[in-house]
Write an enzyme that holds these catalytic residues in place. Structure first.
Site, short mmCIF file in Angstrom:
data_model
loop_
_atom_site.label_atom_id
_atom_site.label_comp_id
_atom_site.label_asym_id
_atom_site.label_seq_id
_atom_site.Cartn_x
_atom_site.Cartn_y
_atom_site.Cartn_z
N ARG A 189 75.69 30.05 -45.69
CA ARG A 189 76.06 29.28 -44.49
C ARG A 189 75.58 27.85 -44.67
NH1 ARG A 189 75.46 30.23 -38.06
NH2 ARG A 189 77.24 31.53 -38.63
N ASP A 206 84.94 27.93 -28.14
CA ASP A 206 83.74 27.80 -28.98
C ASP A 206 82.96 26.62 -28.42
OD1 ASP A 206 81.89 27.79 -31.06
OD2 ASP A 206 83.28 27.03 -32.58
N HIS A 235 85.18 29.76 -41.05
CA HIS A 235 84.23 30.82 -40.65
C HIS A 235 84.96 32.18 -40.76
CE1 HIS A 235 80.78 32.65 -39.09
NE2 HIS A 235 80.74 32.19 -37.84
N GLN A 295 83.71 35.53 -39.14
CA GLN A 295 83.83 35.53 -37.68
C GLN A 295 85.22 36.02 -37.27
OE1 GLN A 295 81.62 34.58 -35.07
NE2 GLN A 295 83.25 35.58 -33.91
N ARG A 344 80.71 41.82 -35.72
CA ARG A 344 80.32 41.05 -36.91
C ARG A 344 79.69 41.97 -37.94
NH1 ARG A 344 79.32 35.86 -36.58
NH2 ARG A 344 79.83 35.99 -38.79
N CYS A 358 82.94 33.00 -30.02
CA CYS A 358 82.18 33.46 -31.20
C CYS A 358 80.68 33.52 -30.91
CB CYS A 358 82.47 32.56 -32.38
SG CYS A 358 82.16 30.82 -32.03
N1 CP Z 1 79.13 33.44 -34.24
C1 CP Z 1 78.16 33.11 -35.11
O1 CP Z 1 78.41 32.79 -36.28
O2 CP Z 1 76.91 33.19 -34.59
P1 CP Z 1 75.57 32.71 -35.29
O3 CP Z 1 75.63 31.22 -35.39
O4 CP Z 1 74.48 33.21 -34.39
O5 CP Z 1 75.50 33.34 -36.66
N1 NVA Z 2 81.76 25.90 -34.42
C1 NVA Z 2 80.43 26.42 -34.30
C2 NVA Z 2 80.42 27.89 -34.60
C3 NVA Z 2 79.10 28.56 -34.44
C4 NVA Z 2 79.15 30.02 -34.73
C5 NVA Z 2 79.50 25.68 -35.25
O1 NVA Z 2 79.90 25.43 -36.39
O2 NVA Z 2 78.39 25.33 -34.85
#
Ligand code: CP
Ligand code: NVA
Length: 330
Positions: free
Chosen positions: A110, A233, A137, A140, A316, A277
């Protein structure tokens, strides 16, 4: 020759790395893992497999889903925050990739740049899974598709409306996921936050081949008409914190509230669900919302009977398990 549904030995860097067969195979596998977990059945398909979790950005769901999924199947996961390892500081990302590739069986990454997850995949020689980058993502959206299919028993033909920051990682990936499964996807955002035209064209062509469509709108009231899924989101993604004031101004009219949900025309017939999400600014329990109130979604929508956000979060783990098992085992 029959196309294989397995990802054996492969990475998942973007959702469109998957063929249609592979995508549906992952959803079916995830459904099976979910059913088994409910029955208390744990497998050992990841026995003696070690997974590295390299995280440049914060995470609750994704980090825990990889960890729990690996453990459920007898494997182990090691969390490597990038402040704790020499990632791109005392050694290149390429060297770290080559070292971890000698020790681990798979890597979840990530972070910021898509290029980083691609480098990891190229130089580690083991499967690498994109656990969120600035652009995509994919894990997700696998969970989102599973959640939608659980509620409606199908994907093809449903109308999914994403409202908010229309060009972030989640919006981009959801567009591809909906297009690939023959849904009608509307990306509703102010013009300043519209998705890239090239992506829309690619996704629209993909959707058309499968009986679906992809359109862009700036008008939430029109966009939600007859929607089966309303999705939002956060307005400011990780790494974009400086844009906060600007986003607030642009996106206030795009908040998901009960009046907007009513415009779907489906509040009484069970044909609409709300997805996010997460994490979400929906109540007064964070420092920020105590000051300025809920942002992208109001609390009544978030807590409504048509909200499926916690199914989505749980999914997830099942979908990530399916991805890891498919890449590492079969
Ligand atoms: N939806 C998601 O990716 O959540 P986190 O940022 O908690 O991993
Ligand atoms: N768009 C958001 C998603 C978090 C799961 C981010 O990148 O912060």
């Amino acid at each position: 020759m029959k196309e294989s549904a397995s990802l054996k030995g492969r990475s998942l860097l973007r959702l469109d790395d998957l063929s249609d067969i592979e995508l549906f195979h992952l959803l079916n596998l995830a459904e099976d893992f979910k059913r088994k977990k409910r029955l208390g059945i744990r497998g050992d398909s990841l026995r003696r497999k070690n997974i590295a979790l390299i995280f440049e950005k914060s995470s609750t769901r994704t980090r825990c889903a990889f960890t729990v999924a690996a453990r459920d199947e007898g494997g182990g996961a090691e969390y490597l925050g990038t402040h704790d390892i020499h990632f791109g500081k005392k050694e290149s990302i390429i060297d770290t990739a080559r070292v971890l590739g000698r020790m681990f069986d798979g890597i979840a990454f990530r972070g910021f740049k898509q290029e980083t997850v691609e480098q990891l995949a190229k130089y580690s020689g083991i499967p690498v899974w994109n656990a969120l980058t600035d652009d995509w993502h994919p894990t997700q959206v696998l969970a989102d598709l599973l959640t939608i299919r659980e509620h409606f028993g199908k994907l093809k033909g449903l109308k999914v409306v994403y409202i908010g920051d229309g060009r972030n990682n989640v919006a981009n990936t959801l567009m591809i996921g909906c297009a690939r499964t023959g849904m009608h996807f509307v990306d509703c955002a102010p013009a300043e936050l519209a998705p890239p035209a090239a992506l829309c064209q690619e996704a629209a062509a993909m959707a058309a081949e499968r009986g679906g469509s992809v359109t862009v709108s700036t008008n939430p009231l029109q966009a939600v008409e007859d929607a089966n899924v309303v999705y939002t989101d956060v307005w400011v993604s990780m790494g974009e914190e400086k844009k906060f004031e600007e986003r607030l101004k642009l996106l206030r009219p795009y908040q998901i509230n009960m009046d907007l949900m009513k415009r779907t025309g489906h509040l009484d017939d069970g044909q609409v669900i709300f997805l996010h999400c997460l994490p979400a600014f929906h109540d007064y329990h964070t420092e920020l919302t105590q000051k300025i109130g809920p942002l992208e979604v109001t609390d009544d929508v978030f807590e409504a009977s048509f909200s499926r956000v916690f199914d989505e979060a749980e999914n997830r783990v099942h979908t990530i398990k399916a991805v890891m098992v498919s890449s590492l085992v079969a």
